[in-house]
Each structure stands twice: as C-alpha cells, then as structure tokens.
Design an enzyme around this catalytic site. Structure first.
Site, short mmCIF file in Angstrom:
data_model
loop_
_atom_site.label_atom_id
_atom_site.label_comp_id
_atom_site.label_asym_id
_atom_site.label_seq_id
_atom_site.Cartn_x
_atom_site.Cartn_y
_atom_site.Cartn_z
N THR A 111 0.86 -1.27 0.01
CA THR A 111 0.08 -0.31 0.49
C THR A 111 0.82 1.28 -0.15
O THR A 111 0.37 2.62 -0.38
CB THR A 111 -0.71 0.13 1.12
OG1 THR A 111 -0.27 -0.60 2.47
CG2 THR A 111 -2.03 -0.68 0.94
N ASP A 112 2.17 1.15 0.26
CA ASP A 112 2.60 2.80 0.34
C ASP A 112 2.56 3.43 -0.97
O ASP A 112 2.74 3.83 -0.54
CB ASP A 112 4.14 1.80 0.74
CG ASP A 112 4.38 1.42 3.08
OD1 ASP A 112 3.57 1.55 2.69
OD2 ASP A 112 5.44 1.46 2.71
#
Ligand code: GLU
Length: 348
Positions: A111-112
């Site tokens: 998700t980063d």
C-alpha cells in the site's frame, strides 16, 4: 432428426457461452497482502513473502466467478518499488489485455506506493479493460486480515462490465478509487485510501459492485503516453518544503543532474525564499520545475503568490507530489517543451 441435432448443438453452445467465465490474471508484486508476521497480534512482519499461488488459494471463491491465472511479477515491499518493476508490470498488463488473453487484470501490491503504481499504469496501459489494484493493511497471518476480502472484491470489480473504461482502480476496504485521485492517508488503518479532491468512484460490498462516478481526465487508451519502446525513465526528484528551509537539497539535486523537480511547497505551493531562488537557477540550467503542495488536497495554481512566468515554473494542478513526479517523468520521455508539459498536467 438432423434439424433436432442442430437445435441441441446450438442450445449447448449458447449455454456454454452464457456460463463462460471471464479470465482474470492476478499479477502479484508483494506488499502486506502477501506478508507474513510472527503471530496474529504481532505488528512485526515481512512484506511479499507469500506467493501468488498461496494468495489465490486463500480465496477459493474467486474461482467460481472467473478463470484465475496467477503470475509473480516481483516479491517486494512497495517501498522498494522502482522504474524497472513499473516498466515490466506495465508491459505485461498491456500484453495480457491487448492480446485478448485476459478480460481484466488484478494487481496485488503493497500500500505504501500503490497510488504511484496505479497512476503510472493509468497513464501507460493501452486498454479500456478493467485494471484493479489491491492490497491489505494487515498481513496474511494477522487477526482479521483484510487481504482475502479485498482480493475477492477486486476480482469482482475486474469482472464487472461497469468497470470498463474507468482507468486503473484501487479496491480496498469496500471502496473503489480512481488511480489519479487515490492516496494513502493513514499509516496503519484499513480505511487508509481516500480520494481527497474527488471522493471514491464506487463501492464493492462482498462482491456487489456499484459505481457512482467516473474519472474524466485522460487515462489508459486515451492517454498520450506509450512505454512500448521505453527502457528507462528520467530522474525526477521531490523537494518537501518547511519553515526555515534551506536550498541545499535543491542545489544538490540540480548539481547531480536531475531532469525535473516537483516542489512540494507550503500552502499553494510556496517554497522558502532561498529554495525559490535555487529552483529558479535550476530552470536556467534546463531542469523542469513543477510547483506542487505539501498540503494534500486542492489545486496548486499558476502565478499565485509565486511569479511562475518570471521563474519558468509549471504548476501541478491538483496532483499530489508523488503523482506529479510520475507524470513529469513520463512527460519528459516525450518533450522538454514546458507549454506542452503544462498542458499534460491539465489533461491527465
Ligand atoms: N511497506 C509495505 C508495502 O507497501 C507495507 C504496506 C502495505 O502493504 O500495506 O509493501
């Protein structure tokens, strides 16, 4: 008799076609959705340790709605995402969708940097078929892991006829977001993905897909970018502004040969005075400088408090800095003409 056989054959063919399942490729890149930790309540874990076959096996329900094929593109935490993986992924997605091998693609991803990969693909994939990115905030061994339901929902979005021509989408936490708008807003919460300037475009509740909006900026098939022949991308840096800033980072980036700088300025894209002057000097040396904001929503307007015409700066519209960086990299593969680059920022 012959006629009856023909009728039966026709009916069988019709039934087969009616039940023919769409083919969805799941391309795995790593991230928490493929992460494993040291226990159900442990906050320590390693991204990208679970393979695509295991991810698929954990959600058998997806095989009932689609013919699922898995491929491992990379096995990294998305903080390690780089140009090489982006180009490999984009070329594979293009190949699968344009050859007709896939009716849609789901990409599992950390998700980063999911928003950056989503926007990159949104600009370079040449198909209007569904492309869905999905991840998880809790690793696969954690209590209430969110990955399996997110993946089930992502496949449902990928097979939905309503998903055609929506560009790249991010599906997390029952929501559907457009690639250009979505951003990660919380370091640990499952509700982390938001679209601050536009809102989500749809919802997906246990596989029930509903759209409420569609992205209007150019994307995928209508985008102006083509990476077919591209093997590397130009260097573009982001400079984050703050009170009592100094020009060191700007000067070093320019000295080290950066081709473009996204200035994540204060408020409506205001750099500290010394940085402003350093960026102006960068423009004179051929660096393309795009003013953006560290605020996180809203437009960075041309010639607001900064005299962009005097310094030769461009403005990012309402893209956040990490997405403006993606767009500027791609723009610089096409042109150095600043008016043309500004136009790309206003249309993509
Ligand atoms: N740093 C990891 C990644 O982006 C964890 C974040 C996540 O996947 O949720 O791959």
């Amino acid at each position: 008799m012959k006629f009856m056989l023909k009728v039966v054959a026709f009916m069988l063919l019709g039934t087969t076609l009616a039940f023919a399942k769409p083919t969805i490729y799941i391309l795995a890149t790593g991230g928490t959705i493929a992460g494993s930790g040291s226990g159900e309540l442990s906050t320590a874990y390693t991204s990208g340790t679970v393979t695509v076959d295991k991810l698929i096996a954990a959600v058998p329900q997806i095989n009932e709605i689609a013919t699922i094929k898995g491929e491992q593109i990379s096995q990294i935490g998305s903080q390690e995402m780089n140009n090489e993986v982006w180009l490999k992924l984009a070329k594979r997605v293009n190949e699968l969708l344009t050859s007709g091998k896939a009716d849609g693609v789901v990409i599992t991803h950390g998700t980063d940097t999911m928003e950056e990969t989503a926007y990159f693909l949104n600009l370079v994939v040449k198909s209007d078929k569904p492309i869905v990115m999905v991840g998880a905030m809790r690793n696969s061994g954690s209590l209430s892991a969110d990955g399996p339901l997110n993946l089930f929902n992502a496949v449902n979005v990928a097979i939905s006829k309503d998903s055609v021509n929506k560009g790249v989408m991010v599906v997390m936490n029952d929501e559907i977001h457009a690639a250009r708008e979505v951003t990660k807003t919380n370091t640990t919460g499952v509700e982390t993905f938001k679209s601050p300037n536009a809102g989500k475009i749809g919802t997906v509740f246990y596989g029930n897909v509903k759209f409420y909006m569609a992205p209007l900026r150019k994307h995928t098939a209508s985008s102006e970018f083509d990476i077919t022949k591209i093997t590397e991308l130009p260097r573009v840096d982001i400079l984050y502004s703050h009170a009592n800033d100094n020009a060191d980072f700007a000067n070093i980036a320019i000295k080290n040969g950066t081709k473009g700088i996204i200035s994540a300025g204060m408020g409506n894209g205001n750099p500290f005075p010394t940085v402003l002057e350093a960026l102006g000097e960068g423009v004179k040396k051929g660096v393309v400088v795009v003013r953006d904001s560290r605020v996180g929503s809203g437009e960075t307007t041309l010639n607001g408090e900064v005299d962009d015409a005097k310094y030769g700066f461009l403005a990012s519209d309402n893209l956040n800095a990490q997405k403006a960086r993606v767009l500027l990299m791609l723009a610089l593969t096409k042109t150095m003409d600043k008016a043309k680059i500004q136009e790309l920022f206003l249309t993509h």
